[in-house]
Motif scaffolding. Structure first.
Motif, PDB file in Angstrom:
ATOM      1  N   VAL A  89       0.844  -1.200   0.000  1.00 38.24           N
ATOM      2  CA  VAL A  89       0.000   0.000   0.000  1.00 38.24           C
ATOM      3  C   VAL A  89       0.877   1.248   0.000  1.00 38.24           C
ATOM      4  CG1 VAL A  89      -1.729   1.318   1.286  1.00 38.24           C
ATOM      5  CG2 VAL A  89      -1.917  -1.175   1.138  1.00 38.24           C
ATOM      6  N   TRP A  90       1.878   1.297   0.893  1.00 38.77           N
ATOM      7  CA  TRP A  90       2.774   2.458   0.941  1.00 38.77           C
ATOM      8  C   TRP A  90       3.472   2.669  -0.400  1.00 38.77           C
ATOM      9  CZ3 TRP A  90       5.131   0.101   5.952  1.00 38.77           C
ATOM     10  CH2 TRP A  90       4.247   0.309   7.012  1.00 38.77           C
ATOM     11  N   THR A  91       3.921   1.557  -1.016  1.00 38.51           N
ATOM     12  CA  THR A  91       4.567   1.655  -2.324  1.00 38.51           C
ATOM     13  C   THR A  91       3.616   2.262  -3.346  1.00 38.51           C
ATOM     14  OG1 THR A  91       5.925  -0.299  -1.859  1.00 38.51           O
ATOM     15  CG2 THR A  91       5.713   0.348  -4.150  1.00 38.51           C
ATOM     16  N   SER A  92       2.356   1.816  -3.327  1.00 36.47           N
ATOM     17  CA  SER A  92       1.397   2.224  -4.351  1.00 36.47           C
ATOM     18  C   SER A  92       0.985   3.681  -4.247  1.00 36.47           C
ATOM     19  CB  SER A  92       0.148   1.330  -4.273  1.00 36.47           C
ATOM     20  OG  SER A  92      -0.615   1.622  -3.108  1.00 36.47           O
ATOM     21  N   ILE A  93       1.094   4.259  -3.038  1.00 37.56           N
ATOM     22  CA  ILE A  93       0.710   5.670  -2.880  1.00 37.56           C
ATOM     23  C   ILE A  93       1.947   6.561  -2.718  1.00 37.56           C
ATOM     24  CG2 ILE A  93      -1.563   5.086  -1.953  1.00 37.56           C
ATOM     25  CD1 ILE A  93      -0.536   5.748   0.839  1.00 37.56           C
ATOM     26  N   PHE A  94       3.141   5.949  -2.869  1.00 39.22           N
ATOM     27  CA  PHE A  94       4.417   6.671  -2.850  1.00 39.22           C
ATOM     28  C   PHE A  94       4.637   7.415  -1.530  1.00 39.22           C
ATOM     29  CE2 PHE A  94       2.728   6.583  -7.253  1.00 39.22           C
ATOM     30  CZ  PHE A  94       3.627   5.644  -7.776  1.00 39.22           C
ATOM     31  N   VAL A 122       8.633  -4.110  -9.512  1.00 39.74           N
ATOM     32  CA  VAL A 122       7.744  -5.257  -9.306  1.00 39.74           C
ATOM     33  C   VAL A 122       7.628  -5.475  -7.802  1.00 39.74           C
ATOM     34  CG1 VAL A 122       7.264  -7.666  -9.847  1.00 39.74           C
ATOM     35  CG2 VAL A 122       8.580  -6.277 -11.460  1.00 39.74           C
ATOM     36  N   VAL A 123       6.420  -5.337  -7.267  1.00 42.46           N
ATOM     37  CA  VAL A 123       6.217  -5.248  -5.823  1.00 42.46           C
ATOM     38  C   VAL A 123       5.748  -6.585  -5.249  1.00 42.46           C
ATOM     39  CG1 VAL A 123       5.698  -2.801  -5.993  1.00 42.46           C
ATOM     40  CG2 VAL A 123       3.830  -4.457  -6.084  1.00 42.46           C
ATOM     41  N   GLY A 124       5.638  -6.628  -3.922  1.00 37.40           N
ATOM     42  CA  GLY A 124       5.094  -7.796  -3.235  1.00 37.40           C
ATOM     43  C   GLY A 124       6.114  -8.479  -2.355  1.00 37.40           C
ATOM     44  N   SER A 125       5.741  -8.720  -1.080  1.00 34.43           N
ATOM     45  CA  SER A 125       6.673  -9.280  -0.102  1.00 34.43           C
ATOM     46  C   SER A 125       6.225 -10.625   0.465  1.00 34.43           C
ATOM     47  CB  SER A 125       6.872  -8.277   1.044  1.00 34.43           C
ATOM     48  OG  SER A 125       7.438  -7.076   0.559  1.00 34.43           O
ATOM     49  N   ASP A 126       5.309 -11.288  -0.219  1.00 36.87           N
ATOM     50  CA  ASP A 126       4.899 -12.653   0.129  1.00 36.87           C
ATOM     51  C   ASP A 126       4.884 -13.491  -1.140  1.00 36.87           C
ATOM     52  OD1 ASP A 126       4.385 -12.651   2.938  1.00 36.87           O
ATOM     53  OD2 ASP A 126       2.493 -11.599   2.607  1.00 36.87           O
ATOM     54  N   ALA A 127       5.119 -14.796  -1.004  1.00 34.96           N
ATOM     55  CA  ALA A 127       5.008 -15.680  -2.173  1.00 34.96           C
ATOM     56  C   ALA A 127       4.969 -17.131  -1.730  1.00 34.96           C
ATOM     57  CB  ALA A 127       6.180 -15.472  -3.136  1.00 34.96           C
ATOM     58  N   ARG A 400      -6.360  -7.963 -10.481  1.00 35.64           N
ATOM     59  CA  ARG A 400      -7.117  -7.097  -9.567  1.00 35.64           C
ATOM     60  C   ARG A 400      -6.335  -6.794  -8.282  1.00 35.64           C
ATOM     61  NH1 ARG A 400     -12.964  -8.249  -8.222  1.00 35.64           N
ATOM     62  NH2 ARG A 400     -12.901  -5.983  -7.967  1.00 35.64           N
ATOM     63  N   THR A 401      -5.020  -6.838  -8.386  1.00 37.78           N
ATOM     64  CA  THR A 401      -4.188  -6.521  -7.229  1.00 37.78           C
ATOM     65  C   THR A 401      -4.467  -5.110  -6.720  1.00 37.78           C
ATOM     66  OG1 THR A 401      -2.454  -8.021  -7.993  1.00 37.78           O
ATOM     67  CG2 THR A 401      -1.826  -6.338  -6.389  1.00 37.78           C
ATOM     68  N   GLY A 402      -4.718  -4.174  -7.631  1.00 40.93           N
ATOM     69  CA  GLY A 402      -5.021  -2.809  -7.206  1.00 40.93           C
ATOM     70  C   GLY A 402      -6.227  -2.749  -6.297  1.00 40.93           C
ATOM     71  N   GLN A 403      -7.260  -3.511  -6.598  1.00 37.49           N
ATOM     72  CA  GLN A 403      -8.454  -3.548  -5.754  1.00 37.49           C
ATOM     73  C   GLN A 403      -8.125  -4.153  -4.396  1.00 37.49           C
ATOM     74  OE1 GLN A 403     -11.516  -2.278  -6.221  1.00 37.49           O
ATOM     75  NE2 GLN A 403     -12.151  -3.022  -4.198  1.00 37.49           N
ATOM     76  N   ALA A 404      -7.318  -5.205  -4.393  1.00 35.77           N
ATOM     77  CA  ALA A 404      -6.922  -5.835  -3.130  1.00 35.77           C
ATOM     78  C   ALA A 404      -6.171  -4.847  -2.249  1.00 35.77           C
ATOM     79  CB  ALA A 404      -6.067  -7.069  -3.416  1.00 35.77           C
ATOM     80  N   ALA A 405      -5.232  -4.104  -2.831  1.00 30.14           N
ATOM     81  CA  ALA A 405      -4.471  -3.111  -2.064  1.00 30.14           C
ATOM     82  C   ALA A 405      -5.357  -1.961  -1.610  1.00 30.14           C
ATOM     83  CB  ALA A 405      -3.313  -2.588  -2.909  1.00 30.14           C
ATOM     84  N   TYR A 406      -6.322  -1.590  -2.431  1.00 32.75           N
ATOM     85  CA  TYR A 406      -7.267  -0.526  -2.064  1.00 32.75           C
ATOM     86  C   TYR A 406      -8.040  -0.912  -0.805  1.00 32.75           C
ATOM     87  CZ  TYR A 406     -11.380   2.532  -2.415  1.00 32.75           C
ATOM     88  OH  TYR A 406     -12.389   3.428  -2.153  1.00 32.75           O
TER      89      TYR A 406
END
Length: 449
Positions: A89-94, A122-127, A400-406
């Motif tokens: 979320v922090w990454t997406s809103i800078f 390329v973001v994301g800290s889980d996999a 739909r990652t954007g919706q999930a982060a929203y």
């Protein structure tokens, strides 16, 4: 990528899934893959917009990116599922600053690190996924291994990192302070980020605990954190959320007494379903009179409510992560000689508290950031044993990652929000149905909320 997915899917229901998965070693590595990115040329898109109104759906984009070359000690993972954390979320809103600052700094470290300094992140800290290839020097993992990745990226070339890797001066959070993160079809990780995938969980369930469970474990259980012991009263803010949901489980599993603070009756019910008996709805309390002034009368009222629930005891440990909004009351309510352990500041980084309650009552504030490999491994082992359970409430496809982060940004979620990357549907990847059957109710208690 299609051949890779077909090979992985052949393991579903196979008598020997490992044999099927080993076939990925013979497949060519794709030249490119789809990843969720933010772009360097869009970092000013939210200038002048209040934080609350910044929309991750506008900045997080799915695009085709080149597959990087593997370096020594690294692994390439086919990502079946990932999850949303606040750092995405922090990454997406800078905020509090653009993560391209981190990538440029990392890129100056070495020729190999230069790969990370790109005009996209390329973001994301889980996999959770399958090892496709390993770089030179990797012996613990091979192509076809089912793994989850924790998010500590560390160079370990400095002596400071060899007592606790979190103290390494080149410690970074993968997918936040590095590139090639987990919200993608492929991910590049260091081999010492990998851990065995819990065999009774689906891909999306296995992907969800990594960051938050490890963070909560270090914060509460480890000798680097609060050193929680049996019988400790532990006040947990956001106790049904992505981080707090694991803190609540760890407290219960370790014989402590959680006091769960939530913001709605539905979240309170989730805490009770986890086994917690003491729950406070924080919507009954307003800790700030205005933007600059905290309400100490509300601190006292909140402390009285805690003591009503505990039979007169104050918290031995306060599990802090909201930050600015709650830190003053956290310092106030901790018992004499107690510990406030903090790992984040989701409501603001500048904390204000009355230092008299700290120094005169010999309390401690402990900073805690993610976890080292040993702590992450132990936290993952508890999941694999069925002692700690995933908290996935819903999942979305990669698109739909954007919706999930929203939803996480708006706090419109419970537990963890998962993202299917290569996995075509929920429910895949279970290799131990017997263990799963024993814990089905616990595994699914957050679903649909």
């Amino acid at each position: 990528m299609r051949k890779i997915l077909e090979t992985i899917m052949a393991a579903e229901g196979a008598a020997d899934p490992g044999k099927e998965l080993a076939g990925v070693a013979t497949l060519p590595v794709p030249e490119s893959y789809r990843g969720v990115v933010v772009r360097a040329d869009e970092t000013s898109m939210f200038d002048g917009v209040p934080t609350r109104e910044k929309d991750p759906r506008q900045s997080l984009r799915v695009q085709e990116v080149p597959t990087p070359e593997l370096g020594p000690g690294e692994a390439l993972v086919a990502v079946m599922a990932s999850a949303i954390n606040y750092n995405t979320v922090w990454t997406s809103i800078f905020e509090p600053l653009s993560t391209f600052t981190f990538l440029k700094r990392y890129g100056r470290l070495s020729a190999l690190a230069k790969r990370h300094d790109l005009p996209y992140h390329v973001v994301g800290s889980d996999a959770a996924g399958i090892v496709l290839r390993v770089g030179p020097g990797v012996t613990r993992w091979t192509a076809g291994d089912e793994v989850v990745a924790h998010c500590l990226s560390v160079e370990l070339e400095d002596a400071a990192g060899h007592d606790d890797t979190m103290l390494d001066p080149q410690q970074r959070i993968w997918g936040f302070e590095t590139n090639f993160g987990g919200l993608a079809e492929l991910a590049v990780v260091k081999a010492n980020q990998l851990m065995p995938k819990p065999r009774h969980l689906t891909w999306e369930e296995a992907a969800s605990p990594g960051l938050v469970n490890s963070t909560a474990y270090r914060q509460l259980v480890s000798h680097h954190g609060a050193r929680m012991k049996q019988g400790d009263v532990v006040l947990i803010w956001g106790a049904s959320g992505g981080l707090g949901g694991y803190a609540t489980q760890l407290a219960l599993n370790g014989g402590a007494i959680p006091v769960c603070v939530v913001s709605s009756p539905d979240k309170a019910e989730l805490c009770r379903r986890m086994g917690a008996e003491l729950v406070i709805d924080r919507s009954d309390f307003t800790f700030w009179k205005d933007e600059r002034t905290q309400d100490t009368a509300q601190w006292r009222r909140f402390g009285e409510r805690v003591r009503e629930l505990t039979g007169g005891e104050d918290p031995d440990i306060v599990f802090e992560h909201p930050g600015r909004e709650t830190f003053g009351v956290s310092v106030y309510v901790a018992k004499r000689g107690g510990t406030i352990v903090t790992c984040a500041s989701t409501s603001g980084f500048l904390h204000q508290y009355d230092n008299r309650y700290l120094w005169m009552n010999l309390k401690r504030i402990v900073g805690s950031h993610f976890a080292n490999y040993r702590e992450a491994w132990e936290a993952n082992r508890l999941v694999a044993l069925g002692r700690i359970h995933p908290t996935v409430s819903r999942t979305y496809p990669l698109e739909r990652t954007g919706q999930a982060a929203y939803e996480v940004h708006r706090n419109a979620h419970q537990g963890k929000v998962g993202v299917r990357c290569l996995a075509p549907a929920d429910g895949l990847g279970v290799r131990d149905p017997e263990l799963r059957a024993r814990h089905e109710a616990e595994i699914n208690r957050f679903r649909g909320r």
